[in-house]
Design an enzyme around this catalytic site. Structure first.
Site, PDB file in Angstrom:
ATOM      1  N   HIS A  68      33.013  64.983  18.704  1.00  0.00           N
ATOM      2  CA  HIS A  68      33.932  64.881  19.837  1.00  0.00           C
ATOM      3  C   HIS A  68      34.069  63.450  20.360  1.00  0.00           C
ATOM      4  CE1 HIS A  68      36.148  66.795  23.171  1.00  0.00           C
ATOM      5  NE2 HIS A  68      35.561  65.928  23.975  1.00  0.00           N
ATOM      6  N   ASP A 115      33.248  69.275  16.264  1.00  0.00           N
ATOM      7  CA  ASP A 115      33.408  68.995  17.692  1.00  0.00           C
ATOM      8  C   ASP A 115      32.480  69.907  18.494  1.00  0.00           C
ATOM      9  OD1 ASP A 115      34.260  68.733  20.342  1.00  0.00           O
ATOM     10  OD2 ASP A 115      36.354  68.449  19.770  1.00  0.00           O
ATOM     11  N   SER A 160      40.178  64.434  24.943  1.00  0.00           N
ATOM     12  CA  SER A 160      39.396  65.417  25.695  1.00  0.00           C
ATOM     13  C   SER A 160      40.066  65.705  27.046  1.00  0.00           C
ATOM     14  CB  SER A 160      37.956  64.911  25.854  1.00  0.00           C
ATOM     15  OG  SER A 160      37.111  65.913  26.354  1.00  0.00           O
TER      16      SER A 160
END
Length: 285
Positions: free
Chosen positions: A261, A229, A151
């Site tokens: 995610h 996600d 991320s």
């Protein structure tokens, strides 16, 4: 070089998981990092190292405790280092997808606009403090370093890897934020960190823009992402696929149906990332 204070240590998969704390000149505070030392490293035999840049929603300890990375790092005799991702303590804001909430996480860059310019200097911390410290304190093969992340940390790993090809020989990421300048939240963050120099300075930390300007040696990048996600629109991973096509780069992009995610996606595919770095470094373990 700052003094290391060992916070905790335990044995796992024939190696040792440790956490250290030290004072950072760049961040102007004490900062910690987690390190897994595989069996060969515990015998003071030199091993490659993979740096892991954690995302905003977690920290170095959570990654080490929940990802299961130790098993794969032990099998490949690879040191894994994960710095605490945030340059300072978080405020009490409710979690929400806004620039006002995300700005406190630092995004592995060096801010130039007050008040963030005071200590939001994670890029310098990692490159000028943490790497030399790890090289000095642990048995690292300095010609075999890789960088990976998730991320916000996936964005960081791409930035570090693309800007420092003499330091990092391999790159991978999971659900990376790939083009912050291409979305409103990212533009607001860059404005907070860089003020009127948002475009000029922000380009240094935008993987899509860095790839467009890339003239370095070939790198094969592994990118994983969950098919469900919830931050898909913020990641903009499609931009990476488009950008690498005209550069001396190649990319394996894998979308995994049903995965989200979070840490469960990291835990499901972290073994592949350790293998990717070992292969790119030509390390047999």
């Amino acid at each position: 070089m700052s003094e290391l204070k060992e916070v905790w240590s335990y044995k796992g998969h024939d190696g040792y998981q440790k956490v250290f704390r030290h004072y950072s000149q760049s961040l102007k505070s004490e900062h910690e990092f987690s390190v897994y030392l595989p069996p060969k490293a515990m015998l003071n035999q030199k091993c490659p190292v993979m740096y892991w840049c954690t995302g905003a929603a977690a920290d170095d300890r959570e990654f080490m405790l929940k990802s299961g990375v130790q098993k794969y790092a032990s099998e490949r005799n690879m040191i894994v280092v994960a710095p605490e991702p945030r340059p300072g303590p978080l405020n009490d804001m409710a979690k929400e997808i806004t620039a006002e909430y995300f700005v406190q996480f630092g995004f592995y860059l060096d801010a130039t606009e007050p008040p963030y310019s005071e200590n939001f200097r994670m890029y310098t911390y990692i490159m000028e403090e943490l790497l030399p410290l790890i090289d000095y304190k642990f048995p690292v093969l300095t010609e075999k370093r890789g960088i990976a992340g998730h991320s916000m940390g996936g964005m960081g790993s791409l930035v570090f890897g693309l800007r420092n090809t003499d330091i990092f020989q391999s790159i991978s990421c999971i659900s990376p934020i790939s083009h912050p300048s291409g979305m409103p939240i990212g533009q607001s963050l860059m404005k907070s960190y860089f003020g009127d120099k948002r475009d000029e300075e922000g380009a240094k930390y935008d993987p899509f823009l860095l790839i467009n300007q890339y003239e370095g040696p070939h790198r094969h990048i592994l990118v994983d992402q969950g098919g469900k996600d919830e931050l898909w629109s913020l990641c903009m991973t499609d931009s990476l696929i488009e950008a690498v096509m005209m550069k001396n780069l190649s990319l394996t992009y894998r979308s995994h149906a049903g995965y989200s995610h979070g840490i469960e996606t990291i835990a499901s595919f972290i073994g592949d990332h350790i293998a990717h770095h070992a292969d790119e470094m030509q390390w047999k373990g």
